[in-house]
Design an enzyme around this catalytic site. Structure first.
Site, PDB file in Angstrom:
ATOM      1  N   CYS A  22       0.841  -1.210   0.000  1.00 54.28           N
ATOM      2  CA  CYS A  22       0.000   0.000   0.000  1.00 54.28           C
ATOM      3  C   CYS A  22       0.878   1.263   0.000  1.00 54.28           C
ATOM      4  O   CYS A  22       1.567   1.528  -0.974  1.00 54.28           O
ATOM      5  CB  CYS A  22      -0.974  -0.043   1.180  1.00 54.28           C
ATOM      6  SG  CYS A  22      -2.337   1.137   1.018  1.00 54.28           S
ATOM      7  N   HIS A  64      -3.620  -5.191   0.643  1.00 56.19           N
ATOM      8  CA  HIS A  64      -3.087  -5.660   1.930  1.00 56.19           C
ATOM      9  C   HIS A  64      -3.112  -7.187   1.999  1.00 56.19           C
ATOM     10  O   HIS A  64      -4.125  -7.779   2.378  1.00 56.19           O
ATOM     11  CB  HIS A  64      -3.899  -5.067   3.086  1.00 56.19           C
ATOM     12  CG  HIS A  64      -3.642  -3.619   3.311  1.00 56.19           C
ATOM     13  ND1 HIS A  64      -2.633  -3.167   4.139  1.00 56.19           N
ATOM     14  CD2 HIS A  64      -4.241  -2.515   2.801  1.00 56.19           C
ATOM     15  CE1 HIS A  64      -2.627  -1.840   4.126  1.00 56.19           C
ATOM     16  NE2 HIS A  64      -3.589  -1.419   3.320  1.00 56.19           N
ATOM     17  N   GLU A  99      -1.761  -9.064   4.134  1.00 56.87           N
ATOM     18  CA  GLU A  99      -1.782  -9.545   5.523  1.00 56.87           C
ATOM     19  C   GLU A  99      -3.190  -9.683   6.089  1.00 56.87           C
ATOM     20  O   GLU A  99      -3.401 -10.321   7.131  1.00 56.87           O
ATOM     21  CB  GLU A  99      -0.940  -8.613   6.416  1.00 56.87           C
ATOM     22  CG  GLU A  99      -1.533  -7.241   6.700  1.00 56.87           C
ATOM     23  CD  GLU A  99      -1.288  -6.191   5.620  1.00 56.87           C
ATOM     24  OE1 GLU A  99      -1.410  -4.998   5.937  1.00 56.87           O
ATOM     25  OE2 GLU A  99      -0.984  -6.559   4.464  1.00 56.87           O
TER      26      GLU A  99
END
Length: 510
Positions: free
Chosen positions: A82, A169, A171
């Site tokens: 990001c 993202h 994660e």
């Protein structure tokens, strides 16, 4: 120990700890560091790769977070996530622009280039986006790996230098193949082995503690909570009888807690534990006090005085064990943290106690501490013990604290815990306990009018305790709990269930 590590640079993302945790779940050690870390510090850490986290800034903001440019000269693999990707693009000569509209939520990306990160993964993937800027032209040497309808460069790579960027993202669980992508970066790009285990951690900490302490004496304030228990057992494994633990029973513990602590640590682990029975001392100080903040201060200060008195009786103590966790370090130490907290792991010990600290858990998250506790052979009832406030039942008895009221909370809380466990809900509910509000109400028991106490049940679900929702305990379980409390606990004729979330309410009532 020359362990492999992935360094995560913190640019202020709400997900930055999540990146570190995901990598550790792969069996690779990872640390979160401020974005201000110097390149030579990263080199000294023996890092195998670097991840730039996301963040709320625009690269064009005057106060935008940046990094040491020399990091790009370390020759290490880098993954920008990001804002991290935008920062890479901006620094390396690409173009970053304000998006026509902020993209937040699920998005569908199309993989256009079979780079190492995307090799073997589907050409279409659902990912989680959260950005206001986007990269519109990649830096020289970078290929566009993926696009989305509103993001022309959703991922990019320079495979020669092992530099990668993703606008989404990985994660976050909403990114369906995010974990696979992170694994590819960690193992295939960075070449990590994945040999970071709790067994290795124990061996390394035992070695470090022995090196730090030598033949000197160590003190630990044992509360019976998860952190102090795991820290104490780990230190004891390293230095045995050089460790002395002080357990202060202030009379504000849950039913059977003091006995459980003594049995576990003195009998099972054969540790030197000094139990201080200070119940009368604490209750005398709390007599007539109704203000919750005053109660907290009295209990906290009295704990310090009791601990200080006992520590003074011991000779030659040079070290103090604290159960500081990695989250404590992160919250207190990173430049990008929104809230700075001070952490008092042993109730705020006096500043003039000149001990050197041993903090064996300060690189672990809470779930890792529990895993470590299990590995060390600590019983489940301690490893999975719920968060319990330092002032104990002193703040679960609203108003003045008396022995009679403490007994009501102790007994009702024991019934609640027993029934929740019996129903198989004990690992699902973040925290559950009973509270004694300072009110009485009219009831009828055995054809006679009663005027007795009300017990409130508080049970919440949460991930981290920052926000919480009230737990949907099945009605039949609540009915059993209520029936048992009014029948088995004297001076109680009413049970209520707190159905308030946090916010607006806090988890504890005081």
């Amino acid at each position: 120990m020359n362990q492999e590590m992935i360094v995560v640079l913190d640019f202020g993302s709400q997900y930055n700890q999540l990146i570190t945790r995901r990598i550790r779940e792969f069996g690779v050690y990872s640390e979160l560091h401020p974005h201000t870390i110097r390149a030579e510090e990263i080199r000294a850490l023996n890092a195998k790769g670097i991840i730039f986290s996301g963040g709320p800034n625009s690269v064009y903001d005057e106060q935008a977070f940046t990094c040491d440019p020399a990091i790009f000269e370390l020759g290490l693999p880098i993954l920008g996530i990001c804002y991290g990707m935008q920062l890479m693009a901006h620094h390396l000569g690409g173009k970053v622009e304000k998006a026509t509209h902020r993209e937040y939520g699920k998005a569908l990306i199309q993989v256009k280039n079979d780079s190492l990160l995307f090799h073997g993964l589907p050409d279409e993937q659902v990912v989680w986006m959260s950005h206001g800027d986007l990269v519109t032209a990649p830096p020289a040497g970078f290929a566009v790996d993926a696009t989305s309808p509103s993001c022309p460069i959703a991922a990019m790579s320079d495979e020669r230098r092992k530099w990668y960027g993703v606008q989404f993202h990985p994660e976050v669980r909403h990114s369906v193949y995010g974990n696979d992508l992170l694994k590819k970066f960690v193992f295939e790009v960075c070449g990590c082995r994945g040999d970071w285990t709790m067994e290795n951690f124990i061996d390394e900490q035992v070695r470090r503690i022995r090196e730090q302490v030598g033949g000197k004496k160590v003190l630990c304030a044992l509360s019976g909570g998860v952190d102090s228990s795991v820290a104490a057992v780990l230190v004891h494994r390293a230095i045995g009888d050089q460790l002395t633990c002080i357990f202060v029973d202030h009379g504000l513990l849950r039913k059977g807690e003091a006995e459980s602590v003594m049995k576990t640590f003195r009998e099972q682990f054969q540790m030197n534990v000094i139990k201080v029975d200070a119940k009368d001392r604490f209750l005398a100080k709390l007599k007539g006090v109704t203000d919750p903040e005053q109660k907290r201060k009295i209990i906290g200060n009295e704990f310090i005085y009791v601990f200080d008195d006992e520590a003074a009786k011991l000779e030659g103590i040079e070290f103090l064990v604290q159960g500081t966790l990695y989250t404590d370090i992160i919250e207190s130490g990173t430049a990008t943290a929104q809230t700075i907290k001070s952490h008092h792991n042993v109730g705020g010990l006096p500043e003039d106690m000149k001990f050197e600290l041993i903090e064996p858990l300060n690189t672990l998250f809470k779930d890792e501490v529990r895993a470590l506790g299990t590995q060390l052979g600590i019983p489940d009832e301690i490893v999975w013990r719920q968060p319990f406030p330092g002032p104990g039942l002193g703040i679960r008895v609203l108003g003045e604290v008396t022995e009679e009221k403490l007994e009501i909370v102790r007994e009702s809380d024991a019934i609640l815990r027993e029934e929740v466990k019996k129903a198989g809900l004990d690992r699902e509910i973040w925290q559950y306990f009973t509270v004694l509000p300072d009110i009485r109400s009219v009831g009828v028991m055995g054809d006679a009018r009663t005027y007795d106490y009300t017990v409130a049940i508080r049970a919440v679900t949460s991930i981290d305790g920052m926000t919480a929702d009230w737990a949907r305990i099945p009605w039949d379980v609540l009915e059993r709990i209520s029936t048992r409390i009014v029948n088995e606990v004297p001076h109680v004729n009413r049970v209520v269930y707190d159905i308030t979330s946090k916010p607006p309410a806090t988890i504890e009532w005081e």
